[in-house]
Design a protein around this motif. Sequence first.
Motif, PDB file in Angstrom:
ATOM      1  N   UNK A 836      13.365   6.018  14.386  1.00 29.90           N
ATOM      2  CA  UNK A 836      13.314   5.341  13.107  1.00 29.90           C
ATOM      3  C   UNK A 836      11.888   5.413  12.559  1.00 29.90           C
ATOM      4  N   UNK A 837      11.763   5.618  11.271  1.00 30.28           N
ATOM      5  CA  UNK A 837      10.447   5.645  10.658  1.00 30.28           C
ATOM      6  C   UNK A 837      10.414   4.831   9.383  1.00 30.28           C
ATOM      7  N   UNK A 838       9.336   4.070   9.184  1.00 32.50           N
ATOM      8  CA  UNK A 838       9.112   3.309   7.958  1.00 32.50           C
ATOM      9  C   UNK A 838       7.685   3.574   7.493  1.00 32.50           C
ATOM     10  N   UNK A 839       7.480   3.546   6.193  1.00 32.39           N
ATOM     11  CA  UNK A 839       6.134   3.787   5.689  1.00 32.39           C
ATOM     12  C   UNK A 839       5.941   3.251   4.293  1.00 32.39           C
ATOM     13  N   UNK A 840       4.674   3.115   3.929  1.00 30.68           N
ATOM     14  CA  UNK A 840       4.297   2.745   2.574  1.00 30.68           C
ATOM     15  C   UNK A 840       3.151   3.651   2.147  1.00 30.68           C
ATOM     16  N   UNK A 841       3.341   4.393   1.078  1.00 29.28           N
ATOM     17  CA  UNK A 841       2.273   5.189   0.495  1.00 29.28           C
ATOM     18  C   UNK A 841       1.646   4.402  -0.648  1.00 29.28           C
ATOM     19  N   UNK A 842       0.307   4.464  -0.714  1.00 32.14           N
ATOM     20  CA  UNK A 842      -0.422   3.774  -1.784  1.00 32.14           C
ATOM     21  C   UNK A 842      -0.092   2.278  -1.777  1.00 32.14           C
ATOM     22  N   UNK A 843      -0.473   1.626  -0.686  1.00 29.67           N
ATOM     23  CA  UNK A 843      -0.115   0.225  -0.455  1.00 29.67           C
ATOM     24  C   UNK A 843      -0.546  -0.675  -1.611  1.00 29.67           C
ATOM     25  N   UNK A 844      -1.725  -0.442  -2.161  1.00 26.92           N
ATOM     26  CA  UNK A 844      -2.256  -1.322  -3.208  1.00 26.92           C
ATOM     27  C   UNK A 844      -1.834  -0.886  -4.603  1.00 26.92           C
ATOM     28  N   UNK A 845      -0.937   0.105  -4.706  1.00 26.26           N
ATOM     29  CA  UNK A 845      -0.353   0.525  -5.984  1.00 26.26           C
ATOM     30  C   UNK A 845      -1.420   0.976  -6.981  1.00 26.26           C
ATOM     31  N   UNK A 846      -2.328   1.834  -6.512  1.00 29.44           N
ATOM     32  CA  UNK A 846      -3.411   2.303  -7.370  1.00 29.44           C
ATOM     33  C   UNK A 846      -2.898   3.314  -8.409  1.00 29.44           C
ATOM     34  N   UNK A 847      -3.348   3.143  -9.655  1.00 28.88           N
ATOM     35  CA  UNK A 847      -3.100   4.141 -10.686  1.00 28.88           C
ATOM     36  C   UNK A 847      -4.101   5.280 -10.537  1.00 28.88           C
ATOM     37  N   UNK A 848      -3.838   6.426 -11.148  1.00 30.75           N
ATOM     38  CA  UNK A 848      -4.868   7.465 -11.189  1.00 30.75           C
ATOM     39  C   UNK A 848      -6.116   6.929 -11.879  1.00 30.75           C
ATOM     40  N   UNK A 849      -7.254   7.562 -11.606  1.00 36.24           N
ATOM     41  CA  UNK A 849      -8.492   7.183 -12.278  1.00 36.24           C
ATOM     42  C   UNK A 849      -8.430   7.700 -13.714  1.00 36.24           C
ATOM     43  N   UNK A 850      -8.606   6.784 -14.682  1.00 29.59           N
ATOM     44  CA  UNK A 850      -8.408   7.102 -16.095  1.00 29.59           C
ATOM     45  C   UNK A 850      -9.728   7.157 -16.839  1.00 29.59           C
ATOM     46  N   UNK A 851      -9.818   8.063 -17.811  1.00 27.12           N
ATOM     47  CA  UNK A 851     -10.989   8.076 -18.679  1.00 27.12           C
ATOM     48  C   UNK A 851     -10.747   7.154 -19.863  1.00 27.12           C
ATOM     49  N   UNK A 852     -11.661   7.139 -20.819  1.00 23.32           N
ATOM     50  CA  UNK A 852     -11.564   6.198 -21.936  1.00 23.32           C
ATOM     51  C   UNK A 852     -10.396   6.501 -22.859  1.00 23.32           C
ATOM     52  N   UNK A 853      -9.826   7.704 -22.737  1.00 23.72           N
ATOM     53  CA  UNK A 853      -8.636   8.059 -23.511  1.00 23.72           C
ATOM     54  C   UNK A 853      -7.359   7.932 -22.690  1.00 23.72           C
ATOM     55  N   UNK A 854      -7.452   7.270 -21.543  1.00 23.02           N
ATOM     56  CA  UNK A 854      -6.334   7.052 -20.625  1.00 23.02           C
ATOM     57  C   UNK A 854      -5.788   8.361 -20.058  1.00 23.02           C
TER      58      UNK A 854
END
Length: 876
Positions: A836-854
């Motif tokens: 059995x396997x369980x996992x969580x990717x990106x635990x803290x739910x980070x968005x991509x790094x965005x510039x000033x124009x998103x």
Amino acid sequence: MSSLSLTAKAIRRGLLTVAATAVATTSTFSVSAAEEAQVDKVERIEVTGSRIKRTDLEGSSPITTIDAAAIEKTGEMSVADVLRRSNLNTFGSFSESSGSTWQSQSNINLRGAGADRTLVLLNGKRMPGSPTMGGTAVNLNTIPTAAIARIEVLTDGASAVYGSDAVAGVVNIITKKGYEGVEVSATMTNPQQAGGEEWKTHVVGGVNSDKGSMTFSFEHQNRDIIYQRDRWFTSSTNVLAPNYGDTTGVSAYARNFLDMTTFQFSPMDACNNDKMVGGGHVYDYGDGDFICGYDYTSEAANHASRGYTAGYVNADYEISDEITFIGQGLFSRNETFGRFAPAAGWFNVDAGQIDIQNYDENGNYLGTSKNENAGRTYYRFTDVGTRDSTTIDYSTDIQIGLEGSHDDFGWDFTYHYNLAENSNYGSGYVHRPTVEALVKSGDFNFGPEGNNAAVVASISHDVLAQDIMEFQSVNAGINFEAFELPAGTVGFYFGTEFAQYKYTSKVDAESAAGEVIGSSGNGSGGDRDVFAVFGESIIPVTDDLEFNVALRFDDYSDFGNATTPKVALRYNIVDDLVLRASWGQGFRAPALTDLYAADSYSADYATDYHVCELAGTAPVDCPSAQYDVTRTANSELEAETSDFYNMGLIWNLTDDLSAKAEYYHLSVDNVIQFVSLDSLLKEEASVGYGNLSRGEIIRAGDNADGKILEATTPQVNGNGFDTSGIDFNITYTGLETAVGDFGTTFDLTWVLAYNDEEYFDGPVNDQIGRNGLPEYRFTWVIDWSYGDHAASLLTQYIDGQAETIDPETYAQVGKLNSQTTFDASYSYSTSWNGKFGLGVRNITNEDPVLDSNLAYDSALYNLYGRTYTASYTQKF
């Protein structure tokens, strides 16, 4: 036993713990390899970067190994996603995206040198490039994950061993062999943000006998589509702002008119339509222009859906005591679906044909009138509907061969056949000549109510693009131990290869003639034969010093030939400290598309600083915009040349603690590249309008101060670039406690310099730290096991970057944040051979790094967010 073998055995124990994975996992080798290191009989194996079988897992060139267990810990379901995490994929790489002919493609870009300078092997044999990507880079989405035993990444140049494309390194995907039994597995994901759900199932099996073995695998994977409206940062923002520059996700290709006499933009009366922003909201476009806008994020997708099915089989059979048959077959089907917003483009109208809205300089509405001059309409064909794109890629790869040995002499012969057939089917496009004919006859309705069904049917057009690459090669070689030196035996390998490439790219006739609005690209084709001879030797100079030398000659039927040498050494300074160094020259031949492709059309982003200067906009605030660009091939291109050298230390501090540091430097000359529109604009600022040495910019009224109407960007040989950096790894294993066993691995890639031209034939500057070029990134893994339980915590860090540069001084301006993400995985092995396997990717739910124009760099970051994974595997 030879002194060479004794030396190998003495250092192997340390090397086993040092072979680090830079792919977000612990550096591990298979259990069988570890066991082999403990027995007296030393088996010779072939290591990526050399064709001579040897006793050592690490030679004079740096190799990073990712095994099947390490792949499992990432929770990723494709080879492409696993490799994209690697520190060695320094500046990221292309991943499948919605709506274009490339939407099914994904590649690997070692050292930031370009995917077309990274060679991909399957079991040591070259994989030809994807025809969709012009035959220059391998589409990793054709390779099944279930069949993989391990991936070896060679991180110095290897053109002398493998030929063209191995400029920045080699990725060797090694499949499972000699498998016994059957394994069935299923995996699914649950993203916390909308879209992107995945599931996968696979079967792996095999049988063995005294004479041979057969291993097979079958797998299927599905991934759902992600729409731009599903993420706040790719959805439109501030759409009702008075100034167009304050919005995101809004296109000027809506319902607007460009007067070709005054070169002023005005909204058409057709802007008063529910499909336009605000039902006809008018923006100040700057410089006295006013437009309406279309929110393309309301219907377009970011990531295409994907359905992948693959079967793989390999077999070996001992014909006699000295001859073995080896064969393998890979068959895959990769289907993706993507969506663009409705077609948008311009077409010509005569004076008096349409109603336009008039505004004074303050934006006050002055009424509606007929257009007084001929011009262009920049029109969004919402009546036709979205542009939907389905790609279906078939890949067939077959290798058959013989291997023989007699005493200290060995030989091999392999025939390799690969056929890639990639088709893209698109609907929702528009036939420009039909539109212009209906406009001229007055049957095209420019009013807010739009066109009737008969007109929509007559202007609608389906597009087809088909890319085919057929590849055949014959490889043969001999290896032997020539003579004894006091420190051991000198081994040689001499070989020859003949390869044939046949490339065809077709599009429908209307697209090829440039008559389709919303489509781009053109057909091309060509073929080439490549003949090569090469030799390699490993020379044990002393018990502690070993040299590896290689030389290769390639002859291309369509552009010339090249000779590439490589020299490497490994020196055992003391029992637990090894120094290694390598130097090699490389080359990359122009791709068939570089030489022979027909002109293709694109909408490229560029920043026109000159127009911003006239409008009083500061350079750092000058926005980029899309412009119509024609890209041209160049049959006179020459090959690139390169130099790569590497120096590293491997230190086994204790039985459980080891470290390594590698310095690399890569320089590439005569770089094959498109002269981008941004490069043309920078050159134009230096030499003046109309004086470009390459390419062309056409401005409104043929005036240096006019808006850009269109441009031509050619393929050329540029001057070159160079990059250098350090790879560092430290691994600790074997911490035994009452609550379980712990281990940890830390991998870092630090780019010291990335020197490149600012524009074609322009000044060269160190560009590291700019947007998309992070200075360093690292992966840190902590592993835990206790009986049948195991878990890992994986941390990945990408350094922050500058948002933009000052166009005059090239100083970095603004700051994009760094990104840290955490992944966790847990597995439990049952008494009935289940897991059995369980996992969580990106635990803290980070968005991509965005510039000033998103906006964000899709090569470096993904938009999946927090994703839960679950799997079950049963072995029989």
